[in-house]
Design an enzyme around this catalytic site. Structure first.
Site, PDB file in Angstrom:
ATOM      1  N   GLY A   1       0.792  -1.238   0.000  1.00  0.00           N
ATOM      2  CA  GLY A   1       0.000   0.000   0.000  1.00  0.00           C
ATOM      3  C   GLY A   1       0.816   1.275   0.000  1.00  0.00           C
ATOM      4  N   THR A   2       2.148   1.163   0.143  1.00  0.00           N
ATOM      5  CA  THR A   2       2.995   2.355   0.076  1.00  0.00           C
ATOM      6  C   THR A   2       3.737   2.424  -1.260  1.00  0.00           C
ATOM      7  OG1 THR A   2       4.781   1.100   1.110  1.00  0.00           O
ATOM      8  CG2 THR A   2       3.423   2.456   2.574  1.00  0.00           C
TER       9      THR A   2
ATOM     10  N   ASP B   1       4.579   2.191  -5.546  1.00  0.00           N
ATOM     11  CA  ASP B   1       4.335   3.077  -6.687  1.00  0.00           C
ATOM     12  C   ASP B   1       2.920   2.897  -7.257  1.00  0.00           C
ATOM     13  OD1 ASP B   1       5.441   4.801  -8.888  1.00  0.00           O
ATOM     14  OD2 ASP B   1       4.934   3.013 -10.057  1.00  0.00           O
ATOM     15  N   LEU B   2       2.523   1.666  -7.442  1.00  0.00           N
ATOM     16  CA  LEU B   2       1.204   1.409  -8.036  1.00  0.00           C
ATOM     17  C   LEU B   2       0.084   1.929  -7.134  1.00  0.00           C
ATOM     18  CD1 LEU B   2      -0.256   0.063 -10.451  1.00  0.00           C
ATOM     19  CD2 LEU B   2      -0.428  -1.998  -9.064  1.00  0.00           C
TER      20      LEU B   2
ATOM     21  N   ARG C   1       5.978  -3.341   4.908  1.00  0.00           N
ATOM     22  CA  ARG C   1       6.866  -3.593   6.047  1.00  0.00           C
ATOM     23  C   ARG C   1       7.188  -2.353   6.864  1.00  0.00           C
ATOM     24  NH1 ARG C   1      11.468  -6.240   2.654  1.00  0.00           N
ATOM     25  NH2 ARG C   1      10.796  -4.397   1.511  1.00  0.00           N
TER      26      ARG C   1
ATOM     27  N   ASP D   1       6.399  -8.835 -21.079  1.00  0.00           N
ATOM     28  CA  ASP D   1       5.820  -7.704 -20.361  1.00  0.00           C
ATOM     29  C   ASP D   1       4.543  -7.177 -21.027  1.00  0.00           C
ATOM     30  OD1 ASP D   1       6.132  -5.813 -18.163  1.00  0.00           O
ATOM     31  OD2 ASP D   1       6.468  -4.295 -19.707  1.00  0.00           O
TER      32      ASP D   1
ATOM     33  N   HIS E   1      -1.165  -8.034 -22.278  1.00  0.00           N
ATOM     34  CA  HIS E   1      -2.030  -6.965 -22.787  1.00  0.00           C
ATOM     35  C   HIS E   1      -2.441  -7.157 -24.258  1.00  0.00           C
ATOM     36  CE1 HIS E   1      -1.004  -5.172 -19.070  1.00  0.00           C
ATOM     37  NE2 HIS E   1       0.165  -4.710 -19.419  1.00  0.00           N
TER      38      HIS E   1
HETATM   39  P1  NAP Z   1       7.012  -0.949  -5.406  1.00  0.00           P
HETATM   40  O1  NAP Z   1       6.885   0.508  -5.665  1.00  0.00           O
HETATM   41  O2  NAP Z   1       8.359  -1.558  -5.346  1.00  0.00           O
HETATM   42  O3  NAP Z   1       6.237  -1.240  -4.053  1.00  0.00           O
HETATM   43  C1  NAP Z   1       6.298  -2.485  -3.419  1.00  0.00           C
HETATM   44  C2  NAP Z   1       5.447  -2.453  -2.179  1.00  0.00           C
HETATM   45  O4  NAP Z   1       5.525  -3.720  -1.549  1.00  0.00           O
HETATM   46  C3  NAP Z   1       5.876  -1.417  -1.156  1.00  0.00           C
HETATM   47  O5  NAP Z   1       4.728  -0.924  -0.507  1.00  0.00           O
HETATM   48  C4  NAP Z   1       6.726  -2.252  -0.187  1.00  0.00           C
HETATM   49  O6  NAP Z   1       6.761  -1.612   1.057  1.00  0.00           O
HETATM   50  C5  NAP Z   1       5.930  -3.553  -0.190  1.00  0.00           C
HETATM   51  N1  NAP Z   1       6.703  -4.727   0.189  1.00  0.00           N
HETATM   52  C6  NAP Z   1       7.900  -5.134  -0.300  1.00  0.00           C
HETATM   53  N2  NAP Z   1       8.310  -6.262   0.311  1.00  0.00           N
HETATM   54  C7  NAP Z   1       7.350  -6.577   1.194  1.00  0.00           C
HETATM   55  C8  NAP Z   1       7.197  -7.625   2.138  1.00  0.00           C
HETATM   56  N3  NAP Z   1       8.109  -8.585   2.278  1.00  0.00           N
HETATM   57  N4  NAP Z   1       6.091  -7.645   2.896  1.00  0.00           N
HETATM   58  C9  NAP Z   1       5.153  -6.683   2.777  1.00  0.00           C
HETATM   59  N5  NAP Z   1       5.231  -5.667   1.904  1.00  0.00           N
HETATM   60  C10 NAP Z   1       6.324  -5.609   1.131  1.00  0.00           C
HETATM   61  O7  NAP Z   1       6.205  -1.789  -6.501  1.00  0.00           O
HETATM   62  P2  NAP Z   1       4.980  -1.302  -7.416  1.00  0.00           P
HETATM   63  O8  NAP Z   1       5.536  -0.601  -8.608  1.00  0.00           O
HETATM   64  O9  NAP Z   1       3.972  -0.606  -6.591  1.00  0.00           O
HETATM   65  O10 NAP Z   1       4.424  -2.685  -7.957  1.00  0.00           O
HETATM   66  C11 NAP Z   1       3.629  -3.552  -7.173  1.00  0.00           C
HETATM   67  C12 NAP Z   1       3.119  -4.682  -8.056  1.00  0.00           C
HETATM   68  O11 NAP Z   1       2.324  -4.135  -9.100  1.00  0.00           O
HETATM   69  C13 NAP Z   1       4.224  -5.478  -8.755  1.00  0.00           C
HETATM   70  O12 NAP Z   1       3.814  -6.825  -8.878  1.00  0.00           O
HETATM   71  C14 NAP Z   1       4.301  -4.848 -10.131  1.00  0.00           C
HETATM   72  O13 NAP Z   1       4.790  -5.754 -11.092  1.00  0.00           O
HETATM   73  C15 NAP Z   1       2.829  -4.534 -10.359  1.00  0.00           C
HETATM   74  N6  NAP Z   1       2.610  -3.450 -11.328  1.00  0.00           N
HETATM   75  C16 NAP Z   1       3.063  -2.192 -11.052  1.00  0.00           C
HETATM   76  C17 NAP Z   1       2.814  -1.182 -11.960  1.00  0.00           C
HETATM   77  C18 NAP Z   1       3.238   0.233 -11.686  1.00  0.00           C
HETATM   78  O14 NAP Z   1       2.881   1.119 -12.483  1.00  0.00           O
HETATM   79  N7  NAP Z   1       3.969   0.519 -10.632  1.00  0.00           N
HETATM   80  C19 NAP Z   1       2.127  -1.443 -13.167  1.00  0.00           C
HETATM   81  C20 NAP Z   1       1.691  -2.752 -13.399  1.00  0.00           C
HETATM   82  C21 NAP Z   1       1.933  -3.730 -12.469  1.00  0.00           C
HETATM   83  P3  NAP Z   1       7.898  -1.956   2.170  1.00  0.00           P
HETATM   84  O15 NAP Z   1       9.216  -1.894   1.469  1.00  0.00           O
HETATM   85  O16 NAP Z   1       7.693  -0.912   3.224  1.00  0.00           O
HETATM   86  O17 NAP Z   1       7.584  -3.314   2.663  1.00  0.00           O
END
Ligand code: NAP
Length: 483
Positions: A18-19, A21-22, A51, A235, A240
């Site tokens: 929840g913190t 990028d998505l 976390r 990807d 898609h």
């Molecule tokens: P991100 O920015 O790296 O965020 C990851 C999140 O997961 C953070 O909130 C992180 O917070 C948490 N996290 C990491 N390890 C954890 C653990 N062991 N236990 C609990 N929480 C944990 O990633 P994101 O870009 O938001 O992407 C999330 C998912 O969406 C991925 O599967 C990605 O492939 C998919 N996605 C993203 C986008 C996009 O535009 N960003 C687009 C399509 C799909 P903490 O480090 O505080 O734990």
């Protein structure tokens, strides 16, 4: 205009990651817009889990800033924004450890819908499913939302499906492909199956070919590490573009219901013929005005991963016999365009003297920019001096036709509300994902086996020259990507 919106029941939506990028860019801003539209029932809560240690107040503050940054003009309504963030909660949970799970369990309420959004790296999807079960946090009606990528090949997708199936029934699993949440994609089904005009022509007798283009101007950005292990085929094409192909090519389901639609999509994927290697072009962008080369972007000077793919596919069934489906997607291209173009056959014989042009009707379905459709039709050029024919678009941009842009919900917000409603129509079923990998795996494996080197292309173009040739050899042309 009267619109019918199916109400949603009160819910607790837990966003793991929840913190991230998505969550900051899409999920929370989308939920805010639904809140403002009156679709978030009173008492519903969003519980973020990650976390990092923080309390509700810290989280609300962070998300307030994120929603203001990414939520568009609606965030000027600060009163609504203040009210919305009061529904946000935070609990520190480690997907791989024991910390935080009992706190999360205590937070959950009976009598409301429980949905768990896995917005974390794919390596944690299985851990989350297991722990939700282990700590008895998920009940029989709970839903889980699984982000992409769903596996990196058939084997890993099967393994993930099997892990999820240990704890959740298929009707509880929502595999997200945000392309399916786009207004235009659903409109594609409405146009095809809700009008007498198109469906009779939607076959090899009248359609010359179909083009699907998803072009981006951006490079790999901060995702270099992930992307270099993935590439455009994994990807973009496997998910898609494949989903778009299914919707354009599928038979009419007997009703607009999740499994009926997904059964038809699955049949399309299973009917795809293996791609001839002469009909695939891989590309990688060079340095240019947009920035450094792909290899510099991913910090891997010897990378052979593709940032561009173009291919010609065939569907082996009666409707599409002999009709090529041209697919292309790439990064750092000339423009940002996602569209499907159905190019109809020309009329064969022109009755108009001096008319040498081959006039073709084209139905272009634009996912971006300006979600909408246009139908290219041939008319008489106005003015005296005989019959001169000209092709003009009948343009329907949804924002113009249906009211102001903000009424078209973003893909994520629509899909999240579908999860709460329990409607899986716009989510991928496990067998669909596996069938899609079964089609792309041999292509990727062959590239890897022979260490295939992608063709280089200049930034700001339509991709490598060979991609143009793929069409030219067939006497056809890609539609222009406007910059
Ligand atoms: P991100 O920015 O790296 O965020 C990851 C999140 O997961 C953070 O909130 C992180 O917070 C948490 N996290 C990491 N390890 C954890 C653990 N062991 N236990 C609990 N929480 C944990 O990633 P994101 O870009 O938001 O992407 C999330 C998912 O969406 C991925 O599967 C990605 O492939 C998919 N996605 C993203 C986008 C996009 O535009 N960003 C687009 C399509 C799909 P903490 O480090 O505080 O734990």
């Amino acid at each position: 205009m009267v619109s019918r919106v199916i109400p949603v029941e009160q819910f607790d939506l837990v966003i793991f990651g929840g913190t991230g990028d998505l969550a900051r860019r899409k999920i929370l801003p989308g939920l805010f817009r639904r809140f403002r539209a009156g679709q978030m029932p009173e008492g519903s809560r969003v519980i973020a889990a990650a976390r990092s240690e923080m309390d509700d107040a810290d989280y609300r503050k962070q998300m307030m800033a994120a929603i203001k940054e990414f939520g568009g003009s609606e965030t000027k309504d600060t009163e609504s924004l203040e009210a919305f963030v009061q529904s946000l909660h935070y609990v520190a949970v480690d997907a791989r450890g024991d910390g935080g799970w009992s706190e999360l369990a205590q937070l959950m309420r009976d009598g409301v819908i429980r949905a768990f959004y896995f917005s974390v790296g794919p390596g944690l999807f299985g851990d989350l499913a297991e722990r939700l079960h282990q700590h008895a946090i998920a009940d029989r009606d709970s839903r889980i939302v699984v982000e992409k990528p769903f596996g990196r090949d058939l084997q890993s997708a099967k393994a993930l499906n099997a892990t999820l199936a240990q704890h959740f029934r298929e009707d509880q699993i929502y595999r997200i492909d945000h392309y399916l949440g786009k207004e235009t994609v659903q409109n594609l089904m409405a146009v095809r199956f809700g009008n007498a005009l198109f469906e009779p022509l939607w076959n090899s007798h009248y359609v010359d070919h179909i083009q699907i283009t998803v072009a981006e101007t951006v490079g790999v950005g901060g995702r270099g590490g992930y992307y270099d292990k993935s590439g455009a085929m994994r990807d973009m094409v496997q998910n898609h573009l494949m989903q778009l192909l299914c919707l354009i090519a599928m038979e009419a389901p007997n009703q607009f219901e999740a499994d009926a639609v997904r059964d038809e999509k699955l049949k399309v994927i299973r009917a795809l013929q293996p791609v001839d290697f002469h009909h695939i072009v891989r590309g990688q962008y060079e340095p240019g005005s947009g920035g450094p080369s792909y290899r510099e972007d991913v910090e891997n000077p010897r990378s052979h991963t593709e940032s561009f793919v173009a291919l010609k596919a065939h569907i082996a069934n009666m409707r599409w016999a002999g009709v090529p489906f041209y697919l292309r997607t790439g990064k750092r291209m000339k423009g940002r365009v996602s569209e499907i173009a159905v190019v109809f056959k020309d009329i064969g014989h022109s009755i108009f003297e001096g008319d040498e042009a081959r006039h073709r009707n084209i139905l272009a379905i634009r996912l971006q920019p300006n979600e909408g459709m246009d139908l290219q039709v041939t008319i008489k050029e106005p003015g005296p001096g005989g019959m001169r024919l000209v092709d003009v678009p009948l343009d329907m941009t949804f924002a113009d036709a249906l009211g102001d842009e903000q009424e078209v919900p973003d893909a994520y917000e629509r899909l999240i509300m579908d999860v709460i409603r329990g409607n899986q129509t716009l989510f991928m079923r496990g067998d669909e994902v596996e069938a899609a990998w079964a089609w792309t795996d041999p292509i990727i494996e062959a590239w890897e086996a022979r260490n295939d080197v992608p063709k280089h292309y200049d930034q700001g173009t339509a991709g490598p020259e060979d991609a143009m040739m793929l069409m030219h050899r067939d006497g056809r042309r890609w539609r222009e990507i406007k910059g």
